[in-house]
Design a protein around this motif. Structure first.
Motif, PDB file in Angstrom:
ATOM      1  N   HIS A 106       0.827  -1.219   0.000  1.00 24.14           N
ATOM      2  CA  HIS A 106       0.000   0.000   0.000  1.00 24.14           C
ATOM      3  C   HIS A 106       0.857   1.263   0.000  1.00 24.14           C
ATOM      4  N   GLY A 107       1.829   1.276  -0.904  1.00 28.96           N
ATOM      5  CA  GLY A 107       2.697   2.442  -1.060  1.00 28.96           C
ATOM      6  C   GLY A 107       4.143   2.028  -1.173  1.00 28.96           C
ATOM      7  N   GLY A 114       7.045  12.047   3.271  1.00 26.84           N
ATOM      8  CA  GLY A 114       6.748  11.676   4.654  1.00 26.84           C
ATOM      9  C   GLY A 114       6.238  10.252   4.822  1.00 26.84           C
ATOM     10  N   VAL A 115       6.588   9.347   3.887  1.00 30.43           N
ATOM     11  CA  VAL A 115       6.158   7.958   4.017  1.00 30.43           C
ATOM     12  C   VAL A 115       7.321   7.110   4.529  1.00 30.43           C
ATOM     13  N   GLY A 116       7.246   6.696   5.780  1.00 26.38           N
ATOM     14  CA  GLY A 116       8.285   5.865   6.390  1.00 26.38           C
ATOM     15  C   GLY A 116       7.822   4.438   6.535  1.00 26.38           C
ATOM     16  N   PRO A 117       8.685   3.554   7.068  1.00 28.08           N
ATOM     17  CA  PRO A 117       8.338   2.129   7.196  1.00 28.08           C
ATOM     18  C   PRO A 117       7.044   1.896   7.977  1.00 28.08           C
ATOM     19  N   ASP A 144      11.817   3.269  -9.823  1.00 28.73           N
ATOM     20  CA  ASP A 144      12.232   4.630  -9.497  1.00 28.73           C
ATOM     21  C   ASP A 144      12.977   4.612  -8.159  1.00 28.73           C
ATOM     22  N   ILE A 145      13.426   5.771  -7.712  1.00 33.67           N
ATOM     23  CA  ILE A 145      14.263   5.820  -6.506  1.00 33.67           C
ATOM     24  C   ILE A 145      13.516   5.287  -5.292  1.00 33.67           C
ATOM     25  N   GLU A 146      12.224   5.618  -5.208  1.00 37.00           N
ATOM     26  CA  GLU A 146      11.453   5.179  -4.053  1.00 37.00           C
ATOM     27  C   GLU A 146      11.226   3.664  -4.068  1.00 37.00           C
ATOM     28  N   GLY A 147      10.978   3.123  -5.263  1.00 30.87           N
ATOM     29  CA  GLY A 147      10.844   1.668  -5.392  1.00 30.87           C
ATOM     30  C   GLY A 147      12.146   0.984  -5.001  1.00 30.87           C
TER      31      GLY A 147
END
Lengths: 198, 198
Positions: A106-107, A114-117, A144-147
């Motif tokens: 889910h993300g 601001g999305v942390g573990p 991408d970098i976030e993936g």
């Protein structure tokens, strides 16, 4: 044009994938052209919002206790494909190429947004790994970098010291039917790096 | 995935501009990601469907007796721009280039799709013309066969013998910012035919 129309337009524009004009078109459709579609749509949405919840194991949506795919005895429970969203899962299902089960985060990790573990659905995956239910993890996360960061987090935090579990990330490169000339530079770099012996 | 989700997905796919995946995305958004947006959207749609009706003169949508543009004393009532749909009207309003009033046909003639003159909003326009309210008609209809047929119908049936009313059709050609190389053949033909002295 009218306050009532503008309000609908404003709310529709907030939906993903709807811009100024497509929101205008949908508003016109539901308000004027086919108003008979309005109530069935609203009640179907309301019913789905009430009935659907996350599967406690996989994070996929379900009306039952566990999601259909996890409950299917024909699916290989020890192979887990990690995805960001339920539509990602649906896209892989449509490909028909996968017979394992899933885990929906889910993300993806995104310090910038601001999305942390703790904001993602990692816990049930950690539990499955600790319980020895998993022996292969396939990371189907964004290119991408976030993936990338999310992949590293899973490898470093959830799989630390677990050499018994194989981990892979899906291949990147030229899309099917895509000509070289239409691909952007990053895709071509990925495609070259991911080249296979022919 | 779930019958409740599939039903929502099916209904959303019927909306204009929403395909398989975009309907999936909107469904996920309203059911799971932002369910708090669901009720405001449904009640705004319901309210708009109740409040809005066609202006009896222009066919535009309005909450009042007549549409805002027609009711605006600053607009020139004797110049009427004929459009197919309300979004077409909105697009022209956004351009800021027009100070007359409108007439919305709510479609175009299309024998192939069973749309004849009685299915379109011609009557109030005929009345305006008969009453001598109009001295210029600007046809802003689609650049296709059906738009063309609708223009001819207006000229032959509504304006027959009315040499006192000037009639024009909006110009066709290269869109603003569009390079020659990106234009299709039909657009280029239109652009060449519509050339102006420089």
């Amino acid at each position: 044009m009218s306050p009532a129309f503008d309000k609908v337009h404003q709310l529709l524009k907030q939906l993903p994938g709807l811009g100024h004009r497509s929101a205008e078109r949908v508003a016109m459709h539901l308000i004027v052209e086919k108003p008979e579609r309005l109530e069935p749509l609203c009640s179907a949405l309301r019913e789905a919002a009430e009935k659907l919840h996350r599967c406690p194991v996989t994070g996929n949506l379900t009306e039952g206790e566990f999601c259909e795919i996890y409950a299917d005895i024909a699916r290989r429970k020890e192979i887990v494909c990690v995805v960001e969203t339920v539509p990602d899962l649906m896209a892989i299902e449509r490909s028909g190429a996968y017979r394992g089960v899933y885990h929906v985060l889910h993300g993806k990790l995104s310090p910038l947004h601001g999305v942390g573990p703790n904001d993602l659905n990692f816990m049930p995956l950690a539990t499955r790994i600790e319980n020895g239910e998993v022996n292969e993890l396939i990371l189907a996360l964004s290119n991408d970098i976030e993936g990338e960061a999310t992949c590293h987090y899973i490898q470093d935090e959830l799989l630390a010291g677990r050499d018994d579990i194989s981990i892979s990330r899906i291949g990147f490169g030229l899309p099917s039917g895509g000509g070289i000339v239409f691909a952007d530079a990053a895709t071509l770099r990925n495609a070259l790096e991911g080249r296979k012996k022919f």
